[in-house]
Write a protein that holds these residues in place. Structure first.
Motif, PDB file in Angstrom:
ATOM      1  N   GLU A   8       0.864  -1.172   0.000  1.00 24.61           N
ATOM      2  CA  GLU A   8       0.000   0.000   0.000  1.00 24.61           C
ATOM      3  C   GLU A   8       0.906   1.229   0.000  1.00 24.61           C
ATOM      4  OE1 GLU A   8      -3.705   2.175   0.435  1.00 24.61           O
ATOM      5  OE2 GLU A   8      -3.385   0.029   0.119  1.00 24.61           O
ATOM      6  N   LYS A   9       0.869   1.999  -1.102  1.00 25.80           N
ATOM      7  CA  LYS A   9       1.723   3.179  -1.204  1.00 25.80           C
ATOM      8  C   LYS A   9       1.093   4.352  -0.461  1.00 25.80           C
ATOM      9  CE  LYS A   9       5.033   1.602  -3.879  1.00 25.80           C
ATOM     10  NZ  LYS A   9       5.249   2.147  -5.225  1.00 25.80           N
ATOM     11  N   MET A  10       1.947   5.180   0.143  1.00 25.01           N
ATOM     12  CA  MET A  10       1.510   6.352   0.874  1.00 25.01           C
ATOM     13  C   MET A  10       2.460   7.493   0.543  1.00 25.01           C
ATOM     14  SD  MET A  10       1.197   6.689   5.013  1.00 25.01           S
ATOM     15  CE  MET A  10       2.792   7.440   5.345  1.00 25.01           C
ATOM     16  N   LYS A  11       1.943   8.596   0.040  1.00 24.78           N
ATOM     17  CA  LYS A  11       2.799   9.703  -0.372  1.00 24.78           C
ATOM     18  C   LYS A  11       3.567  10.268   0.818  1.00 24.78           C
ATOM     19  CE  LYS A  11       2.915  14.152  -2.776  1.00 24.78           C
ATOM     20  NZ  LYS A  11       2.130  15.220  -3.438  1.00 24.78           N
ATOM     21  N   LEU A  12       4.884  10.443   0.628  1.00 26.82           N
ATOM     22  CA  LEU A  12       5.722  11.052   1.658  1.00 26.82           C
ATOM     23  C   LEU A  12       5.780  12.553   1.393  1.00 26.82           C
ATOM     24  CD1 LEU A  12       7.684  10.654   4.061  1.00 26.82           C
ATOM     25  CD2 LEU A  12       9.532  10.548   2.376  1.00 26.82           C
ATOM     26  N   THR A  13       5.292  13.328   2.337  1.00 24.22           N
ATOM     27  CA  THR A  13       5.254  14.787   2.192  1.00 24.22           C
ATOM     28  C   THR A  13       6.331  15.408   3.070  1.00 24.22           C
ATOM     29  OG1 THR A  13       2.866  14.661   1.827  1.00 24.22           O
ATOM     30  CG2 THR A  13       3.784  16.825   2.347  1.00 24.22           C
ATOM     31  N   PHE A  14       7.098  16.325   2.482  1.00 24.90           N
ATOM     32  CA  PHE A  14       8.198  16.955   3.209  1.00 24.90           C
ATOM     33  C   PHE A  14       8.389  18.380   2.705  1.00 24.90           C
ATOM     34  CE2 PHE A  14       9.699  14.752  -0.512  1.00 24.90           C
ATOM     35  CZ  PHE A  14      10.552  15.665  -1.130  1.00 24.90           C
ATOM     36  N   ASP A  15       9.062  19.182   3.505  1.00 30.84           N
ATOM     37  CA  ASP A  15       9.363  20.559   3.133  1.00 30.84           C
ATOM     38  C   ASP A  15      10.490  20.564   2.102  1.00 30.84           C
ATOM     39  OD1 ASP A  15      11.040  23.167   3.508  1.00 30.84           O
ATOM     40  OD2 ASP A  15       9.086  23.631   4.394  1.00 30.84           O
ATOM     41  N   GLU A  16      10.298  21.239   0.984  1.00 29.18           N
ATOM     42  CA  GLU A  16      11.264  21.173  -0.110  1.00 29.18           C
ATOM     43  C   GLU A  16      12.493  22.040   0.121  1.00 29.18           C
ATOM     44  OE1 GLU A  16       9.499  21.630  -3.934  1.00 29.18           O
ATOM     45  OE2 GLU A  16       8.370  19.757  -3.761  1.00 29.18           O
ATOM     46  N   LYS A  17      12.515  22.820   1.189  1.00 31.91           N
ATOM     47  CA  LYS A  17      13.705  23.600   1.519  1.00 31.91           C
ATOM     48  C   LYS A  17      14.491  22.961   2.654  1.00 31.91           C
ATOM     49  CE  LYS A  17      12.135  28.122  -0.128  1.00 31.91           C
ATOM     50  NZ  LYS A  17      11.876  29.549   0.238  1.00 31.91           N
ATOM     51  N   SER A  18      13.789  22.569   3.708  1.00 34.26           N
ATOM     52  CA  SER A  18      14.465  21.971   4.856  1.00 34.26           C
ATOM     53  C   SER A  18      14.580  20.462   4.759  1.00 34.26           C
ATOM     54  CB  SER A  18      13.711  22.315   6.139  1.00 34.26           C
ATOM     55  OG  SER A  18      12.452  21.659   6.174  1.00 34.26           O
ATOM     56  N   PHE A  19      13.785  19.849   3.875  1.00 38.43           N
ATOM     57  CA  PHE A  19      13.716  18.394   3.730  1.00 38.43           C
ATOM     58  C   PHE A  19      13.335  17.708   5.040  1.00 38.43           C
ATOM     59  CE2 PHE A  19      16.250  19.742   0.142  1.00 38.43           C
ATOM     60  CZ  PHE A  19      15.661  19.035  -0.895  1.00 38.43           C
ATOM     61  N   GLU A  20      12.524  18.382   5.826  1.00 39.42           N
ATOM     62  CA  GLU A  20      11.956  17.777   7.025  1.00 39.42           C
ATOM     63  C   GLU A  20      10.591  17.197   6.671  1.00 39.42           C
ATOM     64  OE1 GLU A  20      11.814  21.015   9.744  1.00 39.42           O
ATOM     65  OE2 GLU A  20      13.971  21.001  10.142  1.00 39.42           O
ATOM     66  N   VAL A  21      10.324  15.982   7.141  1.00 40.53           N
ATOM     67  CA  VAL A  21       9.039  15.347   6.888  1.00 40.53           C
ATOM     68  C   VAL A  21       7.931  16.162   7.552  1.00 40.53           C
ATOM     69  CG1 VAL A  21       7.637  13.302   7.414  1.00 40.53           C
ATOM     70  CG2 VAL A  21       9.982  13.035   6.590  1.00 40.53           C
ATOM     71  N   ASP A  22       6.833  16.321   6.838  1.00 37.27           N
ATOM     72  CA  ASP A  22       5.630  16.915   7.441  1.00 37.27           C
ATOM     73  C   ASP A  22       5.011  15.820   8.309  1.00 37.27           C
ATOM     74  OD1 ASP A  22       3.082  17.851   8.064  1.00 37.27           O
ATOM     75  OD2 ASP A  22       2.794  18.821   6.123  1.00 37.27           O
ATOM     76  N   GLU A  23       5.386  15.813   9.575  1.00 37.23           N
ATOM     77  CA  GLU A  23       5.030  14.692  10.443  1.00 37.23           C
ATOM     78  C   GLU A  23       3.524  14.604  10.679  1.00 37.23           C
ATOM     79  OE1 GLU A  23       7.562  14.636  13.892  1.00 37.23           O
ATOM     80  OE2 GLU A  23       9.400  14.609  12.682  1.00 37.23           O
TER      81      GLU A  23
END
Length: 408
Positions: free
Chosen positions: A144-159
């Motif tokens: 089951e795929k789940m999109k990984l969302t993160f900040d494109e400047k800091s590369f921190e995951v949107d937890e």
């Protein structure tokens, strides 16, 4: 007469996208092109000299050339546990909670073979390192795929977003997922998480009754004071989680094939059991030298390896920016996850990677090879020296200028 015989596991595997770029790269090199290769996370340095010396010294001993222990010699498993104690203040039992593997990839695949039943479901964030998904497919399970969302400047995951999406996947997947794969610092995106992320994850895993497989292959390669957390730092994590690491990246030992998986006794025990049927372990001198690497030369990672990748990261970001390709600044791993320049974004990552190779003599990994949510990106491995990085930027600048003219 054998055409009707099918190999269903192999048929479930798609064509390896990276092979397309690799074949083009090799063809270009055979034709005499000087290809600057950022396509594979294959360290260009050698293992630390004292570790090599220990390998040679041990290999000269007459009693070390027979079969070894499939789960790893005791001293290596003890060194693994001591590494966790020093780095994370995590106590592990070398007999029941640790197993040495032939690289973390082999260990991961064998673990999945041992624990996944036909029809089981594993949740895997997308994009992802391909084997994280396809190990389950090879085992007859489903992903089951789940999109990984993160900040494109800091590369921190949107937890917060991660846990919303996770709850949705848990609720809507049939049958209910039995496994979740996490990999931070992330390959390919370089995204990072906090220890609080793992605290929330362990709580949900206990409530919803699924196992977590955590891959921290790039844990050592971090910048600007960021330190990779381990899921095993969380109280009770060993009830639901295992974690893998490898000496491939931070110890420059990719070809040695040394990794390990630690944590939950049931999962580690399953891996130990299946390995006892499948292999006799790594060559003993490699295990002895790896023990020395973990016990005595961890400081060289911070003194030699990390500064090298940090300099290359900084040079690449500056040089590519001047060439017209702005990329973000990751705080971990040996990669850059770069959004395709706007002039070329409509091509998709595979066509862009092919164009970049043929017209700029620069090889990168197309993001689509890591999943559908990677198609606007390419992965750049920091495996070329600073001079080669600057030359790549010059080539790219010319290529992008040509694209701009064509688009006018």
């Amino acid at each position: 007469m054998f055409d009707e015989i099918q190999f269903e596991k192999i048929n479930r595997l798609p064509k390896y996208v990276f092979a397309v770029v690799n074949e083009l790269k090799m063809a270009e090199r055979r034709a005499g092109a000087d290809v600057i290769d950022f396509s594979m996370g294959n360290p260009d340095g050698k293992a630390f000299e004292p570790v090599i010396d220990k390998l040679i010294e041990t290999a000269k001993k007459p009693h070390v050339h027979g079969y070894s222990a499939s789960k790893g010699i005791y001293k290596l498993r003890l060194a693994i546990c001591n590494w966790y104690l020093r780095k994370y203040d995590v106590v592990l039992d070398p007999e029941l909670e640790a197993v040495a593997t032939m690289g973390s990839k082999e260990g991961y695949v064998h673990l999945v073979q041992a624990i996944a039943n036909s029809g089981d479901v594993a949740i895997v964030p997308d994009p992802t390192y391909p084997i994280h998904s396809y190990a389950f497919i090879l085992a007859g399970a489903n992903v089951e795929k789940m999109k990984l969302t993160f900040d494109e400047k800091s590369f921190e995951v949107d937890e917060d977003r991660f846990f919303v999406d996770l709850e949705h996947a848990l609720k809507n997947s049939v049958p209910k997922p039995k496994f979740l794969v996490v990999n931070f610092p992330h390959n390919p995106t370089t995204a990072t998480v906090t220890l609080d992320f793992y605290k929330r994850l362990v709580e949900i895993a206990k409530r919803e009754r699924f196992y977590i497989i955590s891959d921290i292959a790039y844990a050592d390669i971090t910048y600007e004071g960021y330190k990779t957390p381990s899921i095993l730092q969380v109280d009770g994590a060993k009830d639901v989680a295992v974690e893998s690491f490898t000496l491939s990246k931070s110890y420059n030992m990719a070809g040695w094939r040394v990794g390990f998986i630690v944590g939950n006794k049931k999962l580690v025990g399953a891996l130990q059991k299946i390995k006892s049927w499948l292999d006799y372990g790594m060559f003993t001198p490699i295990q002895v030298a790896s023990t020395v690497a973990l016990d005595e030369y961890e400081h060289l990672v911070e003194e030699i390896v990390v500064p090298k990748y940090r300099r290359r990261r900084d040079v690449l970001i500056e040089a590519f920016g001047k060439a017209g390709w702005d990329v973000g600044t990751p705080k971990a791993s040996m990669f850059i996850w770069a959004k395709i320049p706007k002039e070329a974004r409509e091509m998709g990552s595979l066509e862009f990677s092919k164009e970049l190779l043929l017209k700029a003599q620069v090889a990168v990994s197309p993001g689509i090879g890591f999943g559908e949510y990677g198609d606007e990106y390419v992965r750049i491995a920091l495996i070329e020296n600073e001079k080669r990085i600057r030359q790549a930027a010059k080539n790219i600048k010319k290529y992008l200028a040509t694209l701009q003219k064509e688009n006018q």
